[in-house]
Scaffold this motif. Structure first.
Motif, PDB file in Angstrom:
ATOM      1  N   ARG A   6      -4.107  -9.715  23.224  1.00 36.68           N
ATOM      2  CA  ARG A   6      -5.561  -9.657  23.457  1.00 36.68           C
ATOM      3  C   ARG A   6      -6.318 -10.340  22.330  1.00 36.68           C
ATOM      4  O   ARG A   6      -7.293 -11.044  22.550  1.00 36.68           O
ATOM      5  CB  ARG A   6      -6.035  -8.209  23.605  1.00 36.68           C
ATOM      6  CG  ARG A   6      -7.544  -8.092  23.836  1.00 36.68           C
ATOM      7  CD  ARG A   6      -7.952  -6.741  24.343  1.00 36.68           C
ATOM      8  NE  ARG A   6      -7.752  -5.652  23.423  1.00 36.68           N
ATOM      9  CZ  ARG A   6      -8.640  -5.257  22.506  1.00 36.68           C
ATOM     10  NH1 ARG A   6      -9.799  -5.877  22.358  1.00 36.68           N
ATOM     11  NH2 ARG A   6      -8.369  -4.230  21.723  1.00 36.68           N
ATOM     12  N   LYS A   7      -5.873 -10.136  21.106  1.00 35.41           N
ATOM     13  CA  LYS A   7      -6.532 -10.779  19.962  1.00 35.41           C
ATOM     14  C   LYS A   7      -5.619 -10.751  18.756  1.00 35.41           C
ATOM     15  O   LYS A   7      -4.685  -9.954  18.693  1.00 35.41           O
ATOM     16  CB  LYS A   7      -7.872 -10.120  19.629  1.00 35.41           C
ATOM     17  CG  LYS A   7      -7.778  -8.693  19.122  1.00 35.41           C
ATOM     18  CD  LYS A   7      -9.034  -8.216  18.403  1.00 35.41           C
ATOM     19  CE  LYS A   7     -10.170  -7.905  19.333  1.00 35.41           C
ATOM     20  NZ  LYS A   7     -11.323  -7.303  18.620  1.00 35.41           N
ATOM     21  N   ILE A   8      -5.906 -11.629  17.817  1.00 34.39           N
ATOM     22  CA  ILE A   8      -5.249 -11.616  16.512  1.00 34.39           C
ATOM     23  C   ILE A   8      -6.345 -11.478  15.460  1.00 34.39           C
ATOM     24  O   ILE A   8      -7.340 -12.215  15.496  1.00 34.39           O
ATOM     25  CB  ILE A   8      -4.427 -12.895  16.266  1.00 34.39           C
ATOM     26  CG1 ILE A   8      -3.248 -12.961  17.240  1.00 34.39           C
ATOM     27  CG2 ILE A   8      -3.920 -12.945  14.825  1.00 34.39           C
ATOM     28  CD1 ILE A   8      -2.427 -14.223  17.149  1.00 34.39           C
ATOM     29  N   VAL A   9      -6.170 -10.530  14.576  1.00 30.46           N
ATOM     30  CA  VAL A   9      -7.127 -10.288  13.494  1.00 30.46           C
ATOM     31  C   VAL A   9      -6.406 -10.530  12.176  1.00 30.46           C
ATOM     32  O   VAL A   9      -5.307 -10.022  11.962  1.00 30.46           O
ATOM     33  CB  VAL A   9      -7.669  -8.846  13.543  1.00 30.46           C
ATOM     34  CG1 VAL A   9      -8.590  -8.570  12.372  1.00 30.46           C
ATOM     35  CG2 VAL A   9      -8.377  -8.578  14.866  1.00 30.46           C
ATOM     36  N   THR A  10      -7.017 -11.311  11.305  1.00 32.73           N
ATOM     37  CA  THR A  10      -6.434 -11.591   9.998  1.00 32.73           C
ATOM     38  C   THR A  10      -7.436 -11.177   8.927  1.00 32.73           C
ATOM     39  O   THR A  10      -8.615 -11.540   9.004  1.00 32.73           O
ATOM     40  CB  THR A  10      -6.096 -13.088   9.856  1.00 32.73           C
ATOM     41  OG1 THR A  10      -5.259 -13.470  10.935  1.00 32.73           O
ATOM     42  CG2 THR A  10      -5.374 -13.370   8.556  1.00 32.73           C
ATOM     43  N   ILE A  11      -6.967 -10.424   7.952  1.00 30.42           N
ATOM     44  CA  ILE A  11      -7.842 -10.009   6.852  1.00 30.42           C
ATOM     45  C   ILE A  11      -7.191 -10.391   5.530  1.00 30.42           C
ATOM     46  O   ILE A  11      -5.973 -10.379   5.395  1.00 30.42           O
ATOM     47  CB  ILE A  11      -8.169  -8.498   6.879  1.00 30.42           C
ATOM     48  CG1 ILE A  11      -6.894  -7.661   6.845  1.00 30.42           C
ATOM     49  CG2 ILE A  11      -9.007  -8.145   8.085  1.00 30.42           C
ATOM     50  CD1 ILE A  11      -7.147  -6.179   6.704  1.00 30.42           C
ATOM     51  N   CYS A  12      -8.036 -10.737   4.578  1.00 28.04           N
ATOM     52  CA  CYS A  12      -7.561 -11.163   3.266  1.00 28.04           C
ATOM     53  C   CYS A  12      -8.384 -10.454   2.199  1.00 28.04           C
ATOM     54  O   CYS A  12      -9.603 -10.335   2.331  1.00 28.04           O
ATOM     55  CB  CYS A  12      -7.715 -12.681   3.141  1.00 28.04           C
ATOM     56  SG  CYS A  12      -7.097 -13.351   1.588  1.00 28.04           S
ATOM     57  N   ALA A  32      -1.977 -10.189   9.022  1.00 33.95           N
ATOM     58  CA  ALA A  32      -2.280 -10.720  10.355  1.00 33.95           C
ATOM     59  C   ALA A  32      -1.798  -9.684  11.362  1.00 33.95           C
ATOM     60  O   ALA A  32      -0.672  -9.189  11.263  1.00 33.95           O
ATOM     61  CB  ALA A  32      -1.587 -12.056  10.575  1.00 33.95           C
ATOM     62  N   MET A  33      -2.669  -9.346  12.311  1.00 32.48           N
ATOM     63  CA  MET A  33      -2.386  -8.273  13.264  1.00 32.48           C
ATOM     64  C   MET A  33      -2.598  -8.773  14.686  1.00 32.48           C
ATOM     65  O   MET A  33      -3.671  -9.286  15.005  1.00 32.48           O
ATOM     66  CB  MET A  33      -3.295  -7.087  12.978  1.00 32.48           C
ATOM     67  CG  MET A  33      -3.136  -6.534  11.571  1.00 32.48           C
ATOM     68  SD  MET A  33      -4.488  -5.448  11.080  1.00 32.48           S
ATOM     69  CE  MET A  33      -5.777  -6.654  10.755  1.00 32.48           C
ATOM     70  N   ALA A  34      -1.592  -8.589  15.525  1.00 33.04           N
ATOM     71  CA  ALA A  34      -1.687  -8.972  16.937  1.00 33.04           C
ATOM     72  C   ALA A  34      -1.876  -7.707  17.768  1.00 33.04           C
ATOM     73  O   ALA A  34      -1.115  -6.747  17.643  1.00 33.04           O
ATOM     74  CB  ALA A  34      -0.433  -9.706  17.380  1.00 33.04           C
ATOM     75  N   VAL A  35      -2.897  -7.722  18.600  1.00 34.00           N
ATOM     76  CA  VAL A  35      -3.148  -6.617  19.529  1.00 34.00           C
ATOM     77  C   VAL A  35      -2.482  -7.001  20.850  1.00 34.00           C
ATOM     78  O   VAL A  35      -2.915  -7.947  21.511  1.00 34.00           O
ATOM     79  CB  VAL A  35      -4.659  -6.381  19.722  1.00 34.00           C
ATOM     80  CG1 VAL A  35      -4.892  -5.224  20.688  1.00 34.00           C
ATOM     81  CG2 VAL A  35      -5.346  -6.131  18.378  1.00 34.00           C
ATOM     82  N   ILE A  36      -1.413  -6.291  21.187  1.00 30.08           N
ATOM     83  CA  ILE A  36      -0.620  -6.664  22.350  1.00 30.08           C
ATOM     84  C   ILE A  36      -0.636  -5.568  23.420  1.00 30.08           C
ATOM     85  O   ILE A  36      -0.886  -4.397  23.131  1.00 30.08           O
ATOM     86  CB  ILE A  36       0.841  -6.962  21.956  1.00 30.08           C
ATOM     87  CG1 ILE A  36       1.532  -5.726  21.376  1.00 30.08           C
ATOM     88  CG2 ILE A  36       0.903  -8.128  20.979  1.00 30.08           C
ATOM     89  CD1 ILE A  36       3.023  -5.866  21.151  1.00 30.08           C
TER      90      ILE A  36
END
Length: 194
Positions: A6-12, A32-36
């Motif tokens: 559904r989305k990929i969220v990346t935080i630094c 990096a996080m994938a919402v599956i």
């Protein structure tokens, strides 16, 4: 089963001052996080291999690359790493574990990080959307290097939905800012006979 992200969220995060003292170099961590989609949400399924086949290798390759890119470094410059799975309320923790606790997830991740040698530390839990997950991080070559034992808190406000899983990869360009507790190697000297 098809790969559904559904989305990929990346935080630094970059930490310049820790403990009221400026860091010699900023501590830089990215996840990096994938919402599956969790096709097994809401039911018991004995064979979890379809989850592994669909998600493990692809996410074990994609997510560390995204996290490393966020830091603006190469895999060779990664010093520490970790992984995680946050399962929505209608899933089992085992669903997330099936994806991340495989060589098909870990081997691509380690290869990308300059042929890292240690096991990837992990965090898994089941929770509602917006819950946090503290990703464990350790040194990529030596799990006894305490300066790189850290956690990195992550959260996506709208994930995981009840029928989703958030799969995470985290990398760090260094250890903690001012490590002072020494190496586990030194502490273990003399404890075990050779």
């Amino acid at each position: 089963m098809e790969l559904e992200i559904r989305k990929i969220v990346t935080i630094c995060e970059e930490t310049f001052i820790e403990g009221f003292k400026e860091a010699e170099k900023p501590v830089r961590i990215a996840a990096a996080m994938a919402v599956i989609k969790n096709p097994f949400a809401g039911k018991y399924v004995e064979d979890l291999q379809p989850l592994v086949n669909t998600y493990s290798e692809k996410l074990g390759d994609l997510l560390p690359k995204r996290a490393i890119e966020a830091l603006g470094i190469t895999g060779k410059e990664v010093e520490a790493f970790g992984k995680g799975a946050l399962v929505g309320l209608d899933g089992e923790i085992e669903h997330g574990s099936a994806i991340i606790h495989t060589l098909t997830f870990g081997n691509p991740f380690r290869t990308i990080c300059d042929n890292a040698e240690t096991l990837l530390p992990s965090a898994e839990k089941r929770a509602a959307a917006g819950a946090s997950l503290d990703l464990a991080i350790k040194h990529k070559r030596d799990a006894k290097t305490r300066s790189h034992h850290m956690t990195f808190e992550t959260r996506i406000p709208d994930a995981p939905r009840n029928d989703e899983i958030v799969i995470s990869a985290v990398v760090a360009s260094s250890g903690r800012a001012h490590p002072r507790i020494g190496s586990l190697h030194k502490e273990l000297e003399g404890v075990f006979p050779s």
